[in-house]
Design a protein around this motif. Structure first.
Motif, short mmCIF file in Angstrom:
data_model
loop_
_atom_site.label_atom_id
_atom_site.label_comp_id
_atom_site.label_asym_id
_atom_site.label_seq_id
_atom_site.Cartn_x
_atom_site.Cartn_y
_atom_site.Cartn_z
N PRO A 38 0.83 -1.21 0.00
CA PRO A 38 0.00 0.00 0.00
C PRO A 38 0.87 1.26 0.00
O PRO A 38 1.88 1.33 0.71
N PHE A 39 0.45 2.25 -0.78
CA PHE A 39 1.21 3.50 -0.86
C PHE A 39 1.37 4.15 0.51
O PHE A 39 2.43 4.67 0.84
N THR A 40 0.31 4.12 1.32
CA THR A 40 0.38 4.75 2.65
C THR A 40 1.46 4.10 3.51
O THR A 40 2.09 4.78 4.32
N PHE A 41 1.68 2.81 3.33
CA PHE A 41 2.73 2.11 4.07
C PHE A 41 4.11 2.48 3.53
O PHE A 41 5.02 2.81 4.29
N VAL A 42 4.26 2.43 2.22
CA VAL A 42 5.56 2.69 1.59
C VAL A 42 5.98 4.14 1.80
O VAL A 42 7.17 4.43 1.90
N ASN A 43 5.04 5.03 1.91
CA ASN A 43 5.33 6.46 2.04
C ASN A 43 5.82 6.84 3.44
O ASN A 43 6.28 7.95 3.65
N GLN A 44 5.78 5.93 4.39
CA GLN A 44 6.23 6.23 5.75
C GLN A 44 7.76 6.28 5.83
O GLN A 44 8.46 5.55 5.14
N GLU A 45 8.25 7.13 6.70
CA GLU A 45 9.70 7.32 6.85
C GLU A 45 10.41 6.03 7.24
O GLU A 45 11.46 5.69 6.69
N HIS A 46 9.85 5.28 8.18
CA HIS A 46 10.49 4.04 8.63
C HIS A 46 10.51 2.98 7.53
O HIS A 46 11.46 2.21 7.41
N THR A 47 9.46 2.95 6.72
CA THR A 47 9.43 2.00 5.60
C THR A 47 10.49 2.37 4.58
O THR A 47 11.18 1.48 4.05
N GLN A 48 10.65 3.65 4.31
CA GLN A 48 11.67 4.10 3.37
C GLN A 48 13.07 3.72 3.87
O GLN A 48 13.91 3.28 3.09
N THR A 49 13.29 3.84 5.16
CA THR A 49 14.57 3.45 5.74
C THR A 49 14.80 1.95 5.58
O THR A 49 15.90 1.51 5.20
N ALA A 50 13.77 1.16 5.85
CA ALA A 50 13.89 -0.30 5.72
C ALA A 50 14.13 -0.70 4.27
O ALA A 50 14.96 -1.58 3.99
N LEU A 51 13.42 -0.07 3.33
CA LEU A 51 13.63 -0.38 1.92
C LEU A 51 15.05 -0.02 1.47
O LEU A 51 15.68 -0.78 0.73
N SER A 52 15.53 1.12 1.91
CA SER A 52 16.90 1.52 1.55
C SER A 52 17.92 0.53 2.11
O SER A 52 18.89 0.18 1.44
N ASN A 53 17.69 0.10 3.34
CA ASN A 53 18.59 -0.89 3.95
C ASN A 53 18.58 -2.19 3.15
O ASN A 53 19.62 -2.77 2.88
N GLN A 54 17.39 -2.63 2.77
CA GLN A 54 17.27 -3.85 1.96
C GLN A 54 17.95 -3.67 0.60
O GLN A 54 18.53 -4.60 0.05
N GLY A 55 17.86 -2.45 0.07
CA GLY A 55 18.50 -2.14 -1.20
C GLY A 55 20.00 -2.34 -1.17
O GLY A 55 20.61 -2.81 -2.14
N ILE A 56 20.62 -1.99 -0.05
CA ILE A 56 22.07 -2.19 0.09
C ILE A 56 22.41 -3.67 -0.06
O ILE A 56 23.37 -4.04 -0.75
N TYR A 57 21.62 -4.53 0.56
CA TYR A 57 21.88 -5.96 0.49
C TYR A 57 21.69 -6.50 -0.93
O TYR A 57 22.50 -7.29 -1.42
N ASN A 58 20.62 -6.08 -1.59
CA ASN A 58 20.40 -6.53 -2.96
C ASN A 58 21.50 -6.01 -3.89
O ASN A 58 21.96 -6.73 -4.78
N GLY A 59 21.93 -4.78 -3.69
CA GLY A 59 23.01 -4.23 -4.50
C GLY A 59 24.32 -4.98 -4.29
O GLY A 59 25.04 -5.27 -5.25
N ALA A 60 24.62 -5.30 -3.04
CA ALA A 60 25.84 -6.04 -2.74
C ALA A 60 25.81 -7.43 -3.38
O ALA A 60 26.80 -7.88 -3.96
N LEU A 61 24.66 -8.08 -3.30
CA LEU A 61 24.53 -9.40 -3.90
C LEU A 61 24.68 -9.32 -5.42
O LEU A 61 25.39 -10.12 -6.03
N GLY A 62 24.03 -8.35 -6.04
CA GLY A 62 24.14 -8.18 -7.49
C GLY A 62 25.57 -7.89 -7.93
O GLY A 62 26.07 -8.47 -8.90
N LEU A 63 26.23 -6.99 -7.21
CA LEU A 63 27.61 -6.64 -7.54
C LEU A 63 28.54 -7.84 -7.35
O LEU A 63 29.44 -8.08 -8.16
N LEU A 64 28.30 -8.62 -6.32
CA LEU A 64 29.12 -9.81 -6.08
C LEU A 64 28.96 -10.83 -7.19
O LEU A 64 29.95 -11.38 -7.69
N ILE A 65 27.71 -11.06 -7.62
CA ILE A 65 27.47 -12.02 -8.71
C ILE A 65 28.21 -11.58 -9.97
O ILE A 65 28.88 -12.39 -10.62
#
Length: 120
Positions: A38-65
């Motif tokens: 839901p947009f209302t969930f994704v638009n929250q500051e804490h959700t944005q922080t969690a998504l960014s944190n998850q993004g670091i992990y996905n980026g690291a995995l992609g770069l490693l591959i």
């Protein structure tokens, strides 16, 4: 190991870099649509922080591959790539069970195909 398996592995790596960009830099509307949230969930500051944190992990995995393709060869490349595809399979399974079913198709399936091809 075939050229096809290596090309597909590179695509899995690029996919994870793409997921990183969605999680870290896309707007909340795009993220909500991409991740079936839901947009209302994704638009929250804490959700944005969690998504960014998850993004670091996905980026690291992609770069490693992708980097493994350039720095290793032969049986070492095969072993490391099998392990990385297995990691992606675990992440894809967990994501498909907990977040959205489309992760089964977008992450788990490509990694599984590469994983199988690496044993042929």
């Amino acid at each position: 190991m075939t050229i096809l398996a290596l090309i597909l592995a590179a695509l899995v790596g690029l996919e994870h870099l793409g997921i990183m960009f969605l999680e870290m830099f896309a707007g909340p509307k795009t993220q909500a649509k991409a991740f079936d949230m839901p947009f209302t969930f994704v638009n929250q500051e804490h959700t944005q922080t969690a998504l960014s944190n998850q993004g670091i992990y996905n980026g690291a995995l992609g770069l490693l591959i992708i980097s493994v393709l350039f720095f290793f060869s032969g049986s070492t490349l095969l072993t490391i790539m099998r392990l990385l595809m297995f990691f992606v399979m675990i992440v894809g399974t967990y994501g498909g069970l907990t977040a959205t079913k489309k992760i089964f198709t977008l992450q788990l399936l490509p990694a599984t195909v590469v994983f199988v091809l690496l044993f042929l």
